[in-house]
Design a protein around this motif. Structure first.
Motif, PDB file in Angstrom:
ATOM      1  N   LEU A 213      65.077  23.803  28.439  1.00  0.00           N
ATOM      2  CA  LEU A 213      64.890  22.904  29.310  1.00  0.00           C
ATOM      3  C   LEU A 213      63.641  21.951  28.982  1.00  0.00           C
ATOM      4  CD1 LEU A 213      66.376  21.615  32.029  1.00  0.00           C
ATOM      5  CD2 LEU A 213      64.997  23.041  33.510  1.00  0.00           C
ATOM      6  N   ILE A 214      63.701  20.817  28.367  1.00  0.00           N
ATOM      7  CA  ILE A 214      62.704  20.605  27.634  1.00  0.00           C
ATOM      8  C   ILE A 214      62.605  18.944  27.732  1.00  0.00           C
ATOM      9  CG2 ILE A 214      63.753  20.439  25.451  1.00  0.00           C
ATOM     10  CD1 ILE A 214      60.848  21.425  24.374  1.00  0.00           C
ATOM     11  N   ARG A 215      61.339  18.364  27.734  1.00  0.00           N
ATOM     12  CA  ARG A 215      61.232  16.840  27.489  1.00  0.00           C
ATOM     13  C   ARG A 215      60.282  16.555  26.563  1.00  0.00           C
ATOM     14  NH1 ARG A 215      59.196  15.188  33.654  1.00  0.00           N
ATOM     15  NH2 ARG A 215      57.750  17.086  33.197  1.00  0.00           N
ATOM     16  N   ASN A 216      59.357  17.341  25.975  1.00  0.00           N
ATOM     17  CA  ASN A 216      58.362  16.988  24.933  1.00  0.00           C
ATOM     18  C   ASN A 216      59.286  17.172  23.607  1.00  0.00           C
ATOM     19  OD1 ASN A 216      56.366  17.563  22.817  1.00  0.00           O
ATOM     20  ND2 ASN A 216      55.041  18.162  24.234  1.00  0.00           N
ATOM     21  N   ALA A 217      59.116  15.946  22.765  1.00  0.00           N
ATOM     22  CA  ALA A 217      60.136  15.796  21.746  1.00  0.00           C
ATOM     23  C   ALA A 217      59.270  16.535  20.583  1.00  0.00           C
ATOM     24  CB  ALA A 217      60.138  14.412  21.244  1.00  0.00           C
ATOM     25  N   VAL A 232      68.595  20.792  26.947  1.00  0.00           N
ATOM     26  CA  VAL A 232      68.935  20.100  28.027  1.00  0.00           C
ATOM     27  C   VAL A 232      67.362  19.382  28.707  1.00  0.00           C
ATOM     28  CG1 VAL A 232      69.800  19.974  30.483  1.00  0.00           C
ATOM     29  CG2 VAL A 232      70.696  21.611  28.693  1.00  0.00           C
ATOM     30  N   ASN A 233      67.753  17.837  28.808  1.00  0.00           N
ATOM     31  CA  ASN A 233      66.691  17.311  29.137  1.00  0.00           C
ATOM     32  C   ASN A 233      66.699  17.306  30.659  1.00  0.00           C
ATOM     33  OD1 ASN A 233      65.150  15.132  30.365  1.00  0.00           O
ATOM     34  ND2 ASN A 233      65.395  14.020  28.429  1.00  0.00           N
ATOM     35  N   PRO A 234      65.679  17.770  31.329  1.00  0.00           N
ATOM     36  CA  PRO A 234      65.579  17.995  33.024  1.00  0.00           C
ATOM     37  C   PRO A 234      65.501  16.895  33.802  1.00  0.00           C
ATOM     38  CG  PRO A 234      63.345  18.468  32.007  1.00  0.00           C
ATOM     39  CD  PRO A 234      64.409  18.299  30.952  1.00  0.00           C
ATOM     40  N   GLU A 235      65.672  15.414  33.067  1.00  0.00           N
ATOM     41  CA  GLU A 235      65.748  14.191  33.630  1.00  0.00           C
ATOM     42  C   GLU A 235      67.100  13.814  33.678  1.00  0.00           C
ATOM     43  OE1 GLU A 235      62.756  11.743  31.832  1.00  0.00           O
ATOM     44  OE2 GLU A 235      60.975  12.872  32.625  1.00  0.00           O
ATOM     45  N   ASP A 236      67.954  14.364  32.922  1.00  0.00           N
ATOM     46  CA  ASP A 236      69.591  13.864  33.007  1.00  0.00           C
ATOM     47  C   ASP A 236      70.139  14.214  34.279  1.00  0.00           C
ATOM     48  OD1 ASP A 236      69.353  13.415  30.295  1.00  0.00           O
ATOM     49  OD2 ASP A 236      70.469  15.071  29.437  1.00  0.00           O
ATOM     50  N   ASP A 237      70.818  13.474  34.956  1.00  0.00           N
ATOM     51  CA  ASP A 237      71.384  13.664  36.176  1.00  0.00           C
ATOM     52  C   ASP A 237      72.210  15.040  36.167  1.00  0.00           C
ATOM     53  OD1 ASP A 237      70.284  11.434  37.308  1.00  0.00           O
ATOM     54  OD2 ASP A 237      71.887   9.968  37.014  1.00  0.00           O
ATOM     55  N   ASP A 238      73.045  15.101  35.105  1.00  0.00           N
ATOM     56  CA  ASP A 238      73.738  16.317  35.149  1.00  0.00           C
ATOM     57  C   ASP A 238      73.144  17.486  34.556  1.00  0.00           C
ATOM     58  OD1 ASP A 238      73.803  15.235  32.600  1.00  0.00           O
ATOM     59  OD2 ASP A 238      75.995  15.736  32.177  1.00  0.00           O
ATOM     60  N   TRP A 239      71.686  17.538  34.555  1.00  0.00           N
ATOM     61  CA  TRP A 239      71.058  18.779  33.505  1.00  0.00           C
ATOM     62  C   TRP A 239      71.573  20.080  34.114  1.00  0.00           C
ATOM     63  CZ3 TRP A 239      68.585  22.638  36.258  1.00  0.00           C
ATOM     64  CH2 TRP A 239      68.541  22.382  37.852  1.00  0.00           C
ATOM     65  N   LEU A 240      71.920  20.513  35.395  1.00  0.00           N
ATOM     66  CA  LEU A 240      72.387  21.774  35.850  1.00  0.00           C
ATOM     67  C   LEU A 240      73.949  21.917  35.234  1.00  0.00           C
ATOM     68  CD1 LEU A 240      72.000  24.316  37.517  1.00  0.00           C
ATOM     69  CD2 LEU A 240      72.870  23.173  39.368  1.00  0.00           C
ATOM     70  N   GLU A 241      74.711  20.815  35.319  1.00  0.00           N
ATOM     71  CA  GLU A 241      76.124  21.223  34.865  1.00  0.00           C
ATOM     72  C   GLU A 241      75.997  21.365  33.237  1.00  0.00           C
ATOM     73  OE1 GLU A 241      75.212  18.700  36.799  1.00  0.00           O
ATOM     74  OE2 GLU A 241      76.428  19.027  38.535  1.00  0.00           O
ATOM     75  N   GLN A 242      75.379  20.752  32.718  1.00  0.00           N
ATOM     76  CA  GLN A 242      75.003  21.009  31.018  1.00  0.00           C
ATOM     77  C   GLN A 242      74.602  22.465  30.698  1.00  0.00           C
ATOM     78  OE1 GLN A 242      72.732  18.236  28.782  1.00  0.00           O
ATOM     79  NE2 GLN A 242      72.855  16.976  30.254  1.00  0.00           N
ATOM     80  N   ILE A 243      73.756  23.053  31.723  1.00  0.00           N
ATOM     81  CA  ILE A 243      73.268  24.360  31.307  1.00  0.00           C
ATOM     82  C   ILE A 243      74.426  25.429  31.925  1.00  0.00           C
ATOM     83  CG2 ILE A 243      71.671  26.061  32.434  1.00  0.00           C
ATOM     84  CD1 ILE A 243      69.522  23.981  32.772  1.00  0.00           C
ATOM     85  N   ILE A 244      75.010  25.133  33.068  1.00  0.00           N
ATOM     86  CA  ILE A 244      75.975  25.910  33.497  1.00  0.00           C
ATOM     87  C   ILE A 244      77.318  26.009  32.497  1.00  0.00           C
ATOM     88  CG2 ILE A 244      77.597  26.122  35.377  1.00  0.00           C
ATOM     89  CD1 ILE A 244      74.852  27.044  36.286  1.00  0.00           C
ATOM     90  N   ALA A 245      77.463  24.959  31.818  1.00  0.00           N
ATOM     91  CA  ALA A 245      78.733  24.873  30.971  1.00  0.00           C
ATOM     92  C   ALA A 245      78.415  25.708  29.604  1.00  0.00           C
ATOM     93  CB  ALA A 245      78.917  23.221  30.455  1.00  0.00           C
TER      94      ALA A 245
END
Ligand code: ZN
Ligand code: ZN
Length: 369
Positions: A213-217, A232-245
């Motif tokens: 879960l990262i922002r620093n490029a 996964v970018n924590p600023e994405d609205d669906d960050w949790l869904e991306q991880i769960i998937a």
């Protein structure tokens, strides 16, 4: 000609000075080590930038991580001059719960300032007990260490890899021994600095799947080089869904590791962890606190909360053994982004403040590769 020690000092933020001190003296149970590499922990962001100290350091007592060569022992020692060793930080009393149980030296009573006072505990305590005017610390030419906290480096392992055994790969490895991270597990890592990178190297070594879960490029590219495939970018609205998937049957991750010490990541990591999963706190930020509902955040998800400083004694052997693994070596090569002679320590600290780095190594004798 009398021998001297040279130590690094930070008399004020943004200023360092190398000063001469008397050569260390030792008593039974201790050895003198020529420091070959002193990795920078948070001396850049914490001390160089803000003059913010922990109980065990101050402007003239700096550095707790090092590897080196034994240069002086007393009769009866189990070490010999020329031995290459990792120094695990702090003192060792051998008679407290932590020492008896093979836990991290941080928890040994001899390193507890509440018991012995700041001047007589931990690394200052090592100088005090040895009646030595220098040698307790890593950012110096020579260091005193209790033999119980030395570990022989295998002949085929260089100092660069061994130096990762403290607050980076070592801390990650030992935490994951307690968490029981194993092949097939999914490990989510957030708030990524060098301790979390140590967790990543350890998780990949254990054949776990790593999600960052990262922002620093800059650091994302480093993790990709280590072999991490999922970001996964924590600023994405669906960050949790991306991880769960990315997890088995959408259960959530088996283990989550926070390297940031701040709630922004901690709360997200807890949300993404499956029932009965482990949540590890490996980062700390001064003053940061997290609000927990015992029912909703602990009992309902049946989470195990876990965190520890440094490396348990009982984990040292398998930690050092893992340094023979080529993927672990590659991970450390990626993690160590900068190496500086100690005479250029200011540049090293500036790089750490910039966050465009992983782990940074200082070479006290200026023999930087
Ligand atoms: Zn102890
Ligand atoms: Zn450290």
């Amino acid at each position: 000609m009398s021998k001297t020690n040279v130590i690094l000092t930070i008399p004020e933020p943004g200023v360092f000075e190398l000063i001469e001190r008397p050569y260390p003296k030792i008593k039974a149970g201790y050895a003198i080590i020529k420091n070959e590499i002193a990795p920078i922990c948070l001396e850049g962001t914490r001390i160089w930038a803000k003059h913010d100290f922990e109980f065990h350091d101050d402007p003239t007592h700096l550095g707790h991580e090092s590897v080196g060569t034994v240069v002086e022992i007393l009769p009866g020692s189990n070490y010999k001059v020329g031995d290459r060793v990792i120094i695990f930080q702090g003192d060792h009393c051998g008679r407290c719960h932590a020492c008896r149980s093979g836990l991290s030296p941080t928890y040994c009573q001899s390193n507890n300032p509440d018991i012995h006072g700041v001047e007589h505990s931990a690394m200052k305590g090592i100088e005090y007990k040895n009646e030595s005017e220098s040698g307790g610390f890593a950012m110096a030419h020579y260091r005193i260490a209790p033999e119980a906290n030395l570990y022989l480096i295998p002949d085929t392992v260089n100092f660069r890899y061994a130096a990762a055994c403290n607050c980076s790969y070592g801390a990650g490895f030992s935490n994951q021994e307690v968490m029981n991270v194993k092949a097939g597990d999914t490990v989510l890592v957030g708030g990524i600095g060098f301790i979390a990178m140590g967790h990543v190297i350890s998780a990949l070594y254990r054949n776990a799947t790593v999600i960052a879960l990262i922002r620093n490029a800059f650091r994302q590219k480093m993790l990709a080089d280590m072999g991490v495939a999922h970001f996964v970018n924590p600023e994405d609205d669906d960050w949790l869904e991306q991880i769960i998937a990315l997890t088995y049957e959408g259960q959530g991750v088996d283990h989550a590791v926070d390297g940031s010490g701040v709630t922004y990541y901690q709360e997200k990591l807890m949300k993404a962890t499956r029932i009965y999963g482990t949540v590890n706190f490996s980062g700390h930020t001064p003053g940061a606190k997290i609000g927990l509902s015992p029912l909703h955040d602990v009992i309902d998800p049946a989470h195990h909360f876990w965190g520890q400083h440094d490396v348990r004694i009982q984990d040292r052997e398998f930690l050092v053994r893992s340094l023979l693994n080529k993927d672990v070596q590659h991970g450390i090569d990626v993690m160590v982004t900068h190496e500086f002679p100690m005479s250029r320590a200011g540049e090293a600290f500036d790089v750490q403040v910039s966050k465009k780095c992983g782990k940074i190594y200082l070479y006290p004798h200026d023999n930087c590769p």
